[in-house]
Design a protein around this motif. Structure first.
Motif, PDB file in Angstrom:
ATOM      1  N   TYR A  57       0.843  -1.204   0.000  1.00  0.00           N
ATOM      2  CA  TYR A  57       0.000   0.000   0.000  1.00  0.00           C
ATOM      3  C   TYR A  57       0.874   1.248   0.000  1.00  0.00           C
ATOM      4  N   PHE A  58       1.885   1.256   0.876  1.00  0.00           N
ATOM      5  CA  PHE A  58       2.782   2.408   0.948  1.00  0.00           C
ATOM      6  C   PHE A  58       3.487   2.643  -0.383  1.00  0.00           C
ATOM      7  N   PHE A  63       4.938   6.369  -4.320  1.00  0.00           N
ATOM      8  CA  PHE A  63       5.707   6.581  -5.541  1.00  0.00           C
ATOM      9  C   PHE A  63       4.830   6.993  -6.717  1.00  0.00           C
ATOM     10  N   ARG A  64       3.826   7.806  -6.429  1.00  0.00           N
ATOM     11  CA  ARG A  64       2.920   8.290  -7.471  1.00  0.00           C
ATOM     12  C   ARG A  64       3.512   9.404  -8.307  1.00  0.00           C
ATOM     13  N   TYR A  65       4.364  10.225  -7.711  1.00  0.00           N
ATOM     14  CA  TYR A  65       4.874  11.422  -8.376  1.00  0.00           C
ATOM     15  C   TYR A  65       6.394  11.404  -8.400  1.00  0.00           C
ATOM     16  N   ILE A  74       4.856  14.930  -3.689  1.00  0.00           N
ATOM     17  CA  ILE A  74       5.648  13.798  -3.205  1.00  0.00           C
ATOM     18  C   ILE A  74       5.576  13.720  -1.682  1.00  0.00           C
ATOM     19  N   VAL A  75       5.744  14.852  -1.015  1.00  0.00           N
ATOM     20  CA  VAL A  75       5.684  14.880   0.450  1.00  0.00           C
ATOM     21  C   VAL A  75       4.301  14.447   0.929  1.00  0.00           C
ATOM     22  N   SER A  80       0.719  10.504   3.395  1.00  0.00           N
ATOM     23  CA  SER A  80      -0.546   9.750   3.382  1.00  0.00           C
ATOM     24  C   SER A  80      -0.289   8.258   3.220  1.00  0.00           C
ATOM     25  N   GLY A  81       0.757   7.900   2.491  1.00  0.00           N
ATOM     26  CA  GLY A  81       1.108   6.485   2.369  1.00  0.00           C
ATOM     27  C   GLY A  81       1.529   5.889   3.697  1.00  0.00           C
ATOM     28  N   GLU A  82       2.326   6.629   4.455  1.00  0.00           N
ATOM     29  CA  GLU A  82       2.778   6.132   5.763  1.00  0.00           C
ATOM     30  C   GLU A  82       1.627   6.049   6.759  1.00  0.00           C
ATOM     31  N   MET A  83       0.768   7.049   6.780  1.00  0.00           N
ATOM     32  CA  MET A  83      -0.386   7.011   7.686  1.00  0.00           C
ATOM     33  C   MET A  83      -1.331   5.867   7.312  1.00  0.00           C
ATOM     34  N   GLY A  84      -1.563   5.693   6.035  1.00  0.00           N
ATOM     35  CA  GLY A  84      -2.406   4.590   5.579  1.00  0.00           C
ATOM     36  C   GLY A  84      -1.798   3.243   5.928  1.00  0.00           C
ATOM     37  N   LYS A  85      -0.484   3.157   5.814  1.00  0.00           N
ATOM     38  CA  LYS A  85       0.222   1.918   6.162  1.00  0.00           C
ATOM     39  C   LYS A  85       0.040   1.582   7.638  1.00  0.00           C
TER      40      LYS A  85
END
Length: 132
Positions: A57-58, A63-65, A74-75, A80-85
């Protein structure tokens, strides 16, 4: 202007780390099952899959941008990736503890921590990709 990363996941350096995490998950499950029994085996497998799923998920989110013009995006995507993880990990552990009986907690956390160790050593795994 945000520049979207159109490179498929399997062509990004993070893919090698994800592959190694899956391999460690399977090895942990096999070793736990052969040494400690089937309950420990599937507990180790579940623990590894929890870590792998959260890291996948992370990777998809983070790595979308790319590019200097996308620094803000990117930030935000990393955050959001880390919080979602973290949320996904907590939810998956809660579901496992509620829904999987019998369960061997030591094997569950061993699988989880071993896969996390692969993520922590990601720079060593990705270093070989940077030379090519």
């Amino acid at each position: 202007m945000n520049i979207r990363n159109r490179t498929p996941l399997h062509r990004q350096p993070v893919f090698r780390v994800l592959q190694m995490q899956l391999l460690v998950t399977l090895i942990t499950a096999i070793v736990c099952a052969s040494v400690f029994g089937i309950v420990a085996g599937y507990s180790g497998l579940i623990g590894g899959l929890i870590a792998f799923t959260a890291n996948l998920y992370f990777a998809l989110k983070a790595f979308r941008y790319f590019g200097a013009r996308s620094a803000g995006a990117i930030v935000r995507s990393l955050w959001s990736g880390e919080m979602g993880k973290q949320i996904l990990t907590a939810v998956l552990f809660a579901l496992v503890f509620v829904g999987v009986k019998p369960l061997e907690p030591v094997a569950l956390f061993a699988g989880y921590l071993l896969v996390l160790g692969i993520g922590a050593s990601a720079l060593l795994l990705m270093k070989k990709n940077l030379r090519h």
